[in-house]
Write an enzyme that holds these catalytic residues in place. Structure first.
Site: not given
Ligand code: ATP
Ligand code: MG
Length: 457
Positions: A106, A380, A227-228, A198, A272-273, A172, A327
């Site tokens: 991503g 965004a 990003i997390d 990862d 934030g998975r 992906r 999330e």
């Protein structure tokens, strides 16, 4: 009374205790480094000695007495990580080196800064003559997709960091590592930089495995993107600061919206998975959040101690409330989503609309009129350019990655640990996820800031 002796660290004797295992921090290399770095004549000879990294030097894994003693090993054998930076002797002859760059997964602020930094360091510091970019992630190596490589020069990358995203594109989905290495061989590449998460690093490990099986000397070095901020052994990932800064703007917007209606509720869903760092930092950056929900801390909706009753009380006290939800939070409350994305990442159920509906219903049942403003700024945020702090960080990571690759290191990623740039084995970087510790000081700071209970329910 002040006792100077309190400032002297007395390390406990090393004994048989070994609670925290010592991870394998050793870095793979393609062979001995015998070539004098071309940076020598580039730099003033009097300064070069300090500029080069001593191959024997290490950054200590632990930086607290508690951390060191928890390893339980002898105190003259503290675990350490290789520092990043230029080596006096390198493995690849720069004039004969060809390098490739690929971005996968991503979007994240800073990808273009990393690409630009890699190209500049390869070209200006090492005088590498050919740097190519592969299009659209690992698809770029596969002949069937028919993507041409992009010739990357300092002129080509001069202004790319102004925009977000990645000039190389991304994708992906699995690709055959044998075919990827066929492509590396065909193009006579010596060094491959993989910028990705990862999944990308697992892919890079497969590439490195095939390279080794074929007896090739190709270095595979990763610049981890998340990003997390969920990569272990890395203080903070690039783009994270940009991301939580914008996320805090979304919280501010939600607060303004909530305040401007009677009993208004602002609901912000953030990235934030599996790790709630963005939610925590964004909430701490603005004091406006009344509740922060993260994947690491399960919560209940119902009952006096539940989230809904808490919100009801907050609204009664203050006239409005703001909820920040990562999330991946509250997945246990939702029906499991079937399926996965092209790379096999499990799909998450959408907590945002679910919470919105449950809050709406609860307030209606209680006879309290409310209006909920729901904000989901993820795309965004992912697509913006890096802020100056992250740009600096990206440049330094990319320089570190080039130095590592030119020295012949492979199957490793660069990162910053305890504010120092270090080499981390790829296998270690994907070995687990960095998560917010529900008993740690970050989460305590969030609880202090929001005034929410330690647990809901
Ligand atoms: P993000 O943080 O955005 O999810 P990511 O790098 O984890 O980034 P993925 O889509 O999971 O993104 O993977 C990117 C690429 O790496 C894809 O081409 C995917 O096929 C490959 N990949 C993912 N997981 C693996 C794996 N276990 N082994 C080999 N390759 C993988
Ligand atoms: Mg991933």
């Amino acid at each position: 009374l002040h006792d100077p002796a309190d400032n002297v660290v007395r390390l406990p004797d090393g004994g048989p205790r070994r609670r925290e295992p010592v991870p394998d921090l050793s870095i793979a290399t393609l062979g001995p480094a015998r070539i004098t770095s071309p940076m020598v004549p580039l730099l003033d000879s009097r300064q070069t000695t300090e500029h080069y990294v001593d191959e024997q030097d290490r950054v200590l894994l632990d930086d607290t007495v508690a951390g060191i003693s928890s390893r339980g090993g002898p105190l003259h054998e503290l675990p350490g990580m290789e520092p990043c930076g230029p080596r006096r002797k390198i493995f690849f002859d720069p004039s004969k080196t060809r390098a490739g760059i690929v971005t996968c997964g991503g979007l994240c602020p800073g990808l273009n800064d990393v690409i630009a930094g890699l190209v500049r360091t390869l070209t200006y510091h090492y005088r590498v003559r050919r740097v190519v970019g592969f299009r659209n992630g690992y698809q770029g190596f596969i002949a069937d997709y028919g993507y041409d490589v992009v010739e990357l020069t300092p002129e080509r990358v001069r202004d790319i960091a102004v925009d977000g995203g990645t000039v190389l594109g991304t994708s992906r989905g699995p690709q055959d590592p044998e075919e990827i290495v066929d492509c590396l061989e065909r193009m006579h590449l010596n060094v491959l930089f993989v910028v990705g998460g990862d999944g990308s690093m697992r892919g890079a490990m497969q590439i490195a495995r095939v390279v080794a099986e074929r007896g090739l000397l190709i270095s595979v070095v990763g610049i981890p993107k998340t990003i997390d901020n969920d990569i272990p052994y890395i203080d903070q990932s690039f783009g994270f600061q940009t991301a939580f800064g914008l996320a805090s703007d979304a919280i501010r917007a939600a607060q303004v919206e909530a305040k401007s209606t009677a009993n208004g509720i602002g609901l912000v869903k953030l990235m934030g998975r599996h790790s709630g760092f963005i939610a925590c930092y964004a909430a701490l950056a603005r004091s406006g959040a009344d509740v922060v929900l993260i994947p690491e801390v399960p919560f209940a909706l119902e009952g006096e101690g539940g989230l809904l009753a808490h919100l009801r009380r907050r609204v009664a006290e203050r006239g409005h409330a703001v909820v920040v939800v990562a999330e991946g939070a509250g997945q246990e409350l939702l029906e499991r989503q079937a399926g996965a994305d092209a790379s096999g990442n499990a799909k998450l159920s959408d907590i945002g609309p679910y919470l919105r509906q449950r809050i709406d219903e609860y307030f209606a049942e209680a006879g309290v009129e409310t209006s909920i403003r729901y904000i989901d700024p993820s795309y965004a945020i992912r697509s913006v350019p890096a802020n100056p702090y992250d740009s600096v960080y990206c440049v330094r990571l990319s320089q570190a990655a080039v130095h590592a690759a030119m020295s012949g290191r492979t199957e490793m990623v660069v990162g910053r640990w305890r504010r120092r740039f270090v080499h981390i084995p790829m296998s270690l970087a994907v070995s687990r996820r960095n998560q917010v510790d529900p008993h740690g000081d970050l989460w305590m700071a969030v609880l202090e800031s929001t005034g929410q209970p330690v647990r809901f329910g």
